[in-house]
Design a protein around this motif. Structure first.
Motif, PDB file in Angstrom:
ATOM      1  N   LEU A 102     -13.869  -5.710   6.767  1.00  0.00           N
ATOM      2  CA  LEU A 102     -13.421  -4.399   6.312  1.00  0.00           C
ATOM      3  C   LEU A 102     -13.164  -4.413   4.803  1.00  0.00           C
ATOM      4  O   LEU A 102     -13.582  -3.495   4.088  1.00  0.00           O
ATOM      5  N   MET A 103     -12.512  -5.450   4.309  1.00  0.00           N
ATOM      6  CA  MET A 103     -12.236  -5.515   2.877  1.00  0.00           C
ATOM      7  C   MET A 103     -13.526  -5.655   2.078  1.00  0.00           C
ATOM      8  O   MET A 103     -13.663  -5.093   0.994  1.00  0.00           O
ATOM      9  N   ILE A 129      -3.286  -2.539   5.618  1.00  0.00           N
ATOM     10  CA  ILE A 129      -4.387  -1.573   5.762  1.00  0.00           C
ATOM     11  C   ILE A 129      -4.066  -0.555   6.849  1.00  0.00           C
ATOM     12  O   ILE A 129      -4.322   0.652   6.697  1.00  0.00           O
ATOM     13  N   VAL A 130      -3.498  -1.040   7.948  1.00  0.00           N
ATOM     14  CA  VAL A 130      -3.121  -0.136   9.041  1.00  0.00           C
ATOM     15  C   VAL A 130      -2.082   0.874   8.556  1.00  0.00           C
ATOM     16  O   VAL A 130      -2.180   2.081   8.837  1.00  0.00           O
ATOM     17  N   LEU A 156     -11.460   2.453   5.897  1.00  0.00           N
ATOM     18  CA  LEU A 156     -12.131   2.138   4.640  1.00  0.00           C
ATOM     19  C   LEU A 156     -11.310   2.643   3.455  1.00  0.00           C
ATOM     20  O   LEU A 156     -11.114   1.926   2.462  1.00  0.00           O
ATOM     21  N   ALA A 157     -10.806   3.885   3.567  1.00  0.00           N
ATOM     22  CA  ALA A 157      -9.973   4.444   2.497  1.00  0.00           C
ATOM     23  C   ALA A 157      -8.677   3.641   2.344  1.00  0.00           C
ATOM     24  O   ALA A 157      -8.224   3.372   1.222  1.00  0.00           O
ATOM     25  N   GLY A 158      -8.077   3.242   3.457  1.00  0.00           N
ATOM     26  CA  GLY A 158      -6.858   2.455   3.394  1.00  0.00           C
ATOM     27  C   GLY A 158      -7.092   1.090   2.771  1.00  0.00           C
ATOM     28  O   GLY A 158      -6.271   0.608   1.980  1.00  0.00           O
ATOM     29  N   ALA A 159      -8.202   0.455   3.108  1.00  0.00           N
ATOM     30  CA  ALA A 159      -8.526  -0.848   2.540  1.00  0.00           C
ATOM     31  C   ALA A 159      -8.768  -0.748   1.042  1.00  0.00           C
ATOM     32  O   ALA A 159      -8.334  -1.612   0.269  1.00  0.00           O
ATOM     33  N   LYS A 160      -9.449   0.301   0.603  1.00  0.00           N
ATOM     34  CA  LYS A 160      -9.671   0.500  -0.831  1.00  0.00           C
ATOM     35  C   LYS A 160      -8.342   0.641  -1.571  1.00  0.00           C
ATOM     36  O   LYS A 160      -8.138   0.022  -2.634  1.00  0.00           O
ATOM     37  N   ALA A 161      -7.443   1.435  -1.010  1.00  0.00           N
ATOM     38  CA  ALA A 161      -6.141   1.640  -1.645  1.00  0.00           C
ATOM     39  C   ALA A 161      -5.353   0.337  -1.718  1.00  0.00           C
ATOM     40  O   ALA A 161      -4.718   0.023  -2.739  1.00  0.00           O
ATOM     41  N   ALA A 202      -1.580   1.912   5.524  1.00  0.00           N
ATOM     42  CA  ALA A 202      -2.173   2.826   4.536  1.00  0.00           C
ATOM     43  C   ALA A 202      -3.140   3.816   5.162  1.00  0.00           C
ATOM     44  O   ALA A 202      -3.352   4.913   4.628  1.00  0.00           O
ATOM     45  N   SER A 203      -3.735   3.446   6.283  1.00  0.00           N
ATOM     46  CA  SER A 203      -4.783   4.275   6.881  1.00  0.00           C
ATOM     47  C   SER A 203      -4.291   5.148   8.025  1.00  0.00           C
ATOM     48  O   SER A 203      -4.953   6.129   8.387  1.00  0.00           O
ATOM     49  N   GLY A 204      -3.154   4.760   8.630  1.00  0.00           N
ATOM     50  CA  GLY A 204      -2.678   5.497   9.786  1.00  0.00           C
ATOM     51  C   GLY A 204      -3.421   5.139  11.061  1.00  0.00           C
ATOM     52  O   GLY A 204      -3.243   5.785  12.099  1.00  0.00           O
ATOM     53  N   ALA A 205      -4.260   4.094  11.000  1.00  0.00           N
ATOM     54  CA  ALA A 205      -4.990   3.644  12.188  1.00  0.00           C
ATOM     55  C   ALA A 205      -4.162   2.577  12.906  1.00  0.00           C
ATOM     56  O   ALA A 205      -2.943   2.549  12.780  1.00  0.00           O
ATOM     57  N   ASN A 206      -4.827   1.700  13.649  1.00  0.00           N
ATOM     58  CA  ASN A 206      -4.108   0.636  14.348  1.00  0.00           C
ATOM     59  C   ASN A 206      -4.889  -0.663  14.210  1.00  0.00           C
ATOM     60  O   ASN A 206      -6.065  -0.678  13.831  1.00  0.00           O
ATOM     61  N   LEU A 207      -4.232  -1.783  14.513  1.00  0.00           N
ATOM     62  CA  LEU A 207      -4.854  -3.092  14.331  1.00  0.00           C
ATOM     63  C   LEU A 207      -6.132  -3.246  15.152  1.00  0.00           C
ATOM     64  O   LEU A 207      -7.126  -3.807  14.674  1.00  0.00           O
ATOM     65  N   ALA A 208      -6.127  -2.744  16.365  1.00  0.00           N
ATOM     66  CA  ALA A 208      -7.301  -2.891  17.225  1.00  0.00           C
ATOM     67  C   ALA A 208      -8.524  -2.192  16.638  1.00  0.00           C
ATOM     68  O   ALA A 208      -9.657  -2.646  16.822  1.00  0.00           O
TER      69      ALA A 208
END
Length: 208
Positions: free
Chosen positions: A49-50, A28-29, A8-13, A31-37
């Motif tokens: 998500l957006m 988004i991945v 969520l934070a990555g999508a906002k940024a 920016a967030s440090g997460a992964n596509l899955a």
């Protein structure tokens, strides 16, 4: 934070940096440090998500603006002075959150091709009108339907017109005092001035 909050934070940024159209799932991945899955797992899709990020930013702006309006209300002000001050506070908030309001305009432009986003906008109109009544009238409770359909709709239309004009050209956007004066003129029938006499000098088409 967990992956859900990180996304969520990555999508906002990303929305603030790149906008709605140019933001990709990989952005988004990154920016967030997460992964596509994890996008599909937590939100179902990139668009969902957006949308969640956009809604969150809107809520955060509403909370901050409510606090600014409460702290900036002049003591003992007349109705016109109070409304003028609130309108000017809102305009100052546009400047402080410029990229967010530019994003708002871009998102509105996507409604024709994004039925889900359009449905969400339509669904929050009653809530938006309630929010406008809280901002302008200080109502701390949900308004009745008639108040939403009249005062709430008026304030909502005024607010949308304000930020659209401001995003397009901030320098020529009206001040709070100009808007309040405009309301007085419209209600008094002074917006257009006296009707000019037709050619020949005979008013209303009647012979003298």
């Amino acid at each position: 934070m967990g992956h859900r909050e990180d996304l969520l934070a990555g999508a906002k940024a990303c929305l603030l940096e790149k906008g709605w159209v140019r933001t990709t799932a990989r952005d988004i991945v990154a920016a967030s440090g997460a992964n596509l899955a994890s996008i599909g797992y937590h939100y179902g899709s990139k668009d969902a998500l957006m949308m969640a990020a956009f809604i969150k930013m809107t809520e955060e702006w509403g909370d901050s603006m409510t606090r600014a309006l409460e702290s900036g209300a002049p003591a003992g002000a007349s109705r016109a002075e109070l409304l003028t001050a609130k309108l000017d506070t809102l305009t100052a908030g546009f400047e402080e959150s410029r990229r967010f309001w530019e994003l708002q305009l871009e998102v509105v432009g996507q409604l024709g091709s994004n039925p889900e986003l359009k449905k969400w906008f339509a669904g929050v109109f009653p809530e938006g009108r309630d929010g406008m009544l809280t901002i302008f009238e200080g109502l701390g409770r949900p308004a009745d339907e008639e108040t939403k359909r009249t005062s709430g709709a008026f304030y909502h239309a005024l607010f949308i017109g304000m930020w659209v004009q401001w995003v397009i050209e901030a320098e020529s956007a009206p001040t709070g005092a100009e808007l309040v004066e405009g309301m007085h003129r419209v209600l008094a029938g002074l917006a257009a001035g006296p009707s000019p006499a037709p050619a020949g000098g005979v008013p209303d088409g009647r012979e003298g």
